[in-house]
Structure formats: structure tokens, C-alpha cells
Write a protein that holds these residues in place. Structure first.
Motif, PDB file in Angstrom:
ATOM      1  N   TYR A  29       0.781  -1.273   0.079  1.00 40.33           N
ATOM      2  CA  TYR A  29      -0.023  -0.125   0.039  1.00 40.33           C
ATOM      3  C   TYR A  29       1.045   1.228  -0.152  1.00 40.33           C
ATOM      4  O   TYR A  29       0.366   2.271  -0.501  1.00 40.33           O
ATOM      5  CB  TYR A  29      -0.795   0.203   1.084  1.00 40.33           C
ATOM      6  N   GLN A  30       1.989   1.194   0.574  1.00 36.60           N
ATOM      7  CA  GLN A  30       2.900   2.347   0.627  1.00 36.60           C
ATOM      8  C   GLN A  30       4.219   1.930   0.781  1.00 36.60           C
ATOM      9  O   GLN A  30       4.785   1.020   1.323  1.00 36.60           O
ATOM     10  CB  GLN A  30       2.329   3.396   1.856  1.00 36.60           C
ATOM     11  N   ALA A  31       5.143   2.816   0.410  1.00 36.82           N
ATOM     12  CA  ALA A  31       6.613   2.722   0.247  1.00 36.82           C
ATOM     13  C   ALA A  31       7.187   4.313   0.750  1.00 36.82           C
ATOM     14  O   ALA A  31       6.732   5.115  -0.343  1.00 36.82           O
ATOM     15  CB  ALA A  31       7.390   1.921  -0.821  1.00 36.82           C
ATOM     16  N   LEU A  32       8.007   4.463   1.568  1.00 46.05           N
ATOM     17  CA  LEU A  32       8.702   5.604   1.671  1.00 46.05           C
ATOM     18  C   LEU A  32      10.193   5.534   1.924  1.00 46.05           C
ATOM     19  O   LEU A  32      10.748   4.778   2.642  1.00 46.05           O
ATOM     20  CB  LEU A  32       7.960   6.203   2.894  1.00 46.05           C
ATOM     21  N   PHE A  33      10.929   6.714   1.516  1.00 45.06           N
ATOM     22  CA  PHE A  33      12.169   6.800   1.760  1.00 45.06           C
ATOM     23  C   PHE A  33      12.310   7.243   3.293  1.00 45.06           C
ATOM     24  O   PHE A  33      11.644   8.124   3.574  1.00 45.06           O
ATOM     25  CB  PHE A  33      12.860   7.772   0.965  1.00 45.06           C
ATOM     26  N   SER A  34      13.466   6.869   3.812  1.00 46.75           N
ATOM     27  CA  SER A  34      13.789   7.431   5.053  1.00 46.75           C
ATOM     28  C   SER A  34      14.283   8.920   4.939  1.00 46.75           C
ATOM     29  O   SER A  34      14.734   9.140   4.130  1.00 46.75           O
ATOM     30  CB  SER A  34      14.832   6.776   5.993  1.00 46.75           C
ATOM     31  N   PRO A  35      13.605   9.839   5.858  1.00 43.98           N
ATOM     32  CA  PRO A  35      14.120  11.272   5.863  1.00 43.98           C
ATOM     33  C   PRO A  35      15.405  11.533   6.363  1.00 43.98           C
ATOM     34  O   PRO A  35      15.829  12.429   6.616  1.00 43.98           O
ATOM     35  CB  PRO A  35      13.055  11.912   6.534  1.00 43.98           C
ATOM     36  N   HIS A  36      15.986  10.283   6.999  1.00 40.91           N
ATOM     37  CA  HIS A  36      17.272  10.472   7.690  1.00 40.91           C
ATOM     38  C   HIS A  36      18.385   9.775   7.142  1.00 40.91           C
ATOM     39  O   HIS A  36      19.732  10.071   7.227  1.00 40.91           O
ATOM     40  CB  HIS A  36      17.084   9.930   9.100  1.00 40.91           C
ATOM     41  N   GLN A  37      18.043   8.631   6.365  1.00 43.82           N
ATOM     42  CA  GLN A  37      19.214   7.606   5.753  1.00 43.82           C
ATOM     43  C   GLN A  37      18.795   7.311   4.488  1.00 43.82           C
ATOM     44  O   GLN A  37      17.817   6.666   4.296  1.00 43.82           O
ATOM     45  CB  GLN A  37      19.311   6.510   6.958  1.00 43.82           C
ATOM     46  N   PRO A  38      19.290   7.938   3.299  1.00 45.19           N
ATOM     47  CA  PRO A  38      18.690   7.667   1.912  1.00 45.19           C
ATOM     48  C   PRO A  38      18.556   6.413   1.502  1.00 45.19           C
ATOM     49  O   PRO A  38      17.964   6.177   0.630  1.00 45.19           O
ATOM     50  CB  PRO A  38      19.839   8.691   1.387  1.00 45.19           C
TER      51      PRO A  38
END
Length: 348
Positions: A162-171
């Protein structure tokens, strides 16, 4: 629970149900809406661009600036982090399209690798030339706008992602959630795929091993979000009607389906499935949720005697609320959207 000093500002789009809304990272006055006809079940889609201008009594005034028609419903949207006029959309026909809002009618690029509905897109705010997509085909794909094919494929789940997101801290970290009730974290640097054979690559042989699997629910997980201030802290929400906070450093995997830790915080109160969860970009303890119970709610993970866990209930919608988005520039403003064709912007 606090009350609003002013009523919300709303705008209607007859014939189109909204699935996602997102504020521009470059402009304080620009919103995008991903929409679908017939509640996304069948028919075309539309990308709306909305301007938000100051109005009386500190309330914003909303105006639809542009509309882009698509052949299938749009489920999600993500603004480019490197080009102020570009954004990508996720479509029900399995396609991803890149748009330039200074141009009319047609996307400037399209990709067609997913074999089922693309349900989410997210642009990395660290490595700003990359974005990620997730699909009901069970895969997550990494893209750059300049290439005709995906850079990397993750065989994330054996069910709808349903969803996938990059970490805002570790690319190099990507989190995903699925029908299978798990939240998974992938490290794109991990050599967890076969590299034997002259023709082996990450397109035909995707990464399939997560560095961490969190069995977050016994039912479907519909949404996740990384905390913007606390690395490795995630929120999840789904069909069980509960939003949960996980510190992934405290989750110890003891075997398949076993973890030696529990969620940090639970937010109870929604009457139906929670479709969207999003941390505030301004505070480490505040998040918003959107639910099929037709409300958008704001919570704090650090309640006090004079500050309860549930801070506000926003309930002008008359259908499922499936999207919400915090303004990146104004701490008190949130946008919500739903199947009633209404975009609502309110100030806390």
C-alpha cells in the motif's frame, strides 16, 4: 481536545473522489490532488493543482488552477524535490507519470513496469534525484526521472504493497507496508539478492530480503510514515482502526513472525479503518490520521495532564477521508481530502 477558532476552507470537485493531497515543498501556496472518477473503481482520473491564498480572518482561499485528465484513476502524488514545477502520479493502470505544471495536457514522461495498480509514490528528500513507488503487484521500485527504466526493484511483500517511503534520515532505507500486516525496512545497500550469472541484475532478480520485518497488525496495514525528527521511528495504521508508533531499534526479531518488543504508542478512537497517517514536519510528537469514519484527527504521542492524546477531530467530510497533508511552512495548517470530492484546509 481543542476547538478550531475558525471553520475550515473547502473546495469541491464534482464527479471526482480524492485519494491523496500534497503540499509543494517549494511554494507555500500550492497543493496537488490525486483523484479518480467513480471512487477509483472504474473510469478516468484527474490531477488537480490548487492555489492557496490568504483570505479573511486568517483563513486560506482555495482555487483550482489547472486540471490534467488521465485514462485511469490516480491514487497518489509526490512533488519533485529538485524541480519546483514537477511531480509524479501513481495510477490504477499500473503507470507512473511525471508532469510539468508549466505545460498543458500531457505528462513529460511515463513508466509502465508495475503489473497492477500503483498505490503510492514518494520522492526522497535526501537523494533528490530518486523516487519510490509501490504497487498491488507486491513490488517496490526505485526510479530517477532521467531513466526509462527503474533503477531497482524490491520484491517487498507477497501481497499488495500500500505504501513505500524513503527514510528522511538515511537515504538508503525504504519502509513499506502491506496487506500481510507487516511493516518492512529495506537497506538498498544490502546484497540480499542473487548476483550469479551473466544476465543477473536487480531488475530481473529483485531484492527480496528486508533488514527488519515488524508484524504490526493482524490485519492490513494501509499507511506508514517516518518521524521527521526521530530516526528509525515509524507510525503505522490500517484496518484495525489503530495508529501505532514503532521504534525500530527496539523491535528485536526472534524468528519468523516473532518480535521481542511492542509498539511505543497506540492511538485509539477511530471507528473504521485508518487510511492515512502522517507525522507533523514541525513537531516530533504530533501526527495526523485520516479514516474511513469520515474524520481527520490530530494526536500527540506525549500527552500531559492539560494536553490529551487526541488534540482535534476534523469532521466536515461526508465520505471516507483517505488523505491528509501538513503544510511544510505553516505549523498550524493541514489539508484533508476524501471520497466526497472535497478538499478541506483547516488551521489548528
Amino acid at each position: 481536545m481543542s476547538s478550531l477558532p475558525q471553520p475550515p476552507t473547502t473546495i469541491q470537485t464534482p464527479g471526482f473522489a480524492h485519494y491523496s493531497t500534497s503540499w509543494s515543498p517549494f511554494h507555500t501556496s500550492r497543493l496537488a490532488l490525486a483523484s479518480a472518477a467513480n471512487f477509483g473503481l472504474v473510469g478516468n482520473g484527474r490531477l488537480h493543482l490548487v492555489s492557496v491564498t490568504p483570505g479573511p480572518a486568517r483563513l486560506p482561499a482555495l482555487n483550482i488552477e489547472k486540471k490534467y485528465e488521465t485514462q485511469d484513476g490516480l491514487y497518489d502524488i509526490a512533488w519533485s524535490e529538485i524541480h519546483e514545477n514537477q511531480l509524479v502520479t501513481a495510477s490504477g493502470d499500473g503507470s507512473i507519470r511525471l508532469w510539468d505544471i508549466m505545460l498543458d495536457e500531457h505528462p513529460i514522461r511515463a513508466w509502465q513496469e508495475h503489473t497492477r495498480e500503483v498505490f503510492s509514490v514518494d520522492w526522497s528528500n535526501i537523494q533528490k534525484d530518486r523516487f519510490v513507488s509501490s504497487s498491488w503487484d507486491g513490488t517496490v521500485k526505485i526510479w530517477t526521472p532521467d531513466l526509462a527504466r527503474s533503477v531497482l526493484t524490491l520484491q517487498a511483500h507477497h501481497a499488495c504493497v500500500y505504501q513505500a517511503l524513503f527514510s528522511p534520515h538515511q537515504p538508503e532505507l525504504v519502509a513499506s507496508c502491506s496487506t500481510d500486516g507487516t511493516v518492512k525496512i529495506f537497506d538498498l545497500r544490502s546484497p540480499s539478492y542473487l548476483t550469479t550469472g551473466p544476465n543477473t541484475n536487480t531488475f530481473t532478480n529483485p531484492i527480496s530480503t528486508a533488514v527488519l520485518t515488524v508484524p504490526a497488525s493482524g490485519t492490513e496495514i494501509l499507511s506508514i510514515d517516518w518521524n521527521k525528527y526521530r530516526p528509525m521511528v515509524l507510525a503505522s495504521a490500517g484496518v484495525d482502526k489503530v495508529a501505532k508508533v514503532w521504534d525500530c531499534r527496539m523491535v528485536q526479531t526472534g524468528g519468523v513472525g516473532q518480535v521481542g518488543g511492542s509498539c511505543e504508542t497506540q492511538f485509539l478512537g477511530h471507528e473504521y479503518a485508518v487510511r492515512k497517517v502522517q507525522w507533523s514536519p514541525h513537531r516530533s510528537d504530533v501526527l495526523a490520521t485520516a479514516s474511513y469514519d469520515m474524520t481527520c484527527r490530530v494526536w500527540t504521542a506525549m500527552p500531559q495532564a492539560d494536553r490529551p492524546q487526541l488534540l482535534h477531530i476534523h469532521d466536515p467530510h461526508t465520505e471516507f477521508v483517505v488523505g491528509c497533508s501538513w503544510s511544510l511552512y505553516d505549523e498550524g495548517i493541514i489539508a484533508s481530502c476524501g471520497w466526497d470530492g472535497r478538499l478541506s484546509v483547516f488551521r489548528l
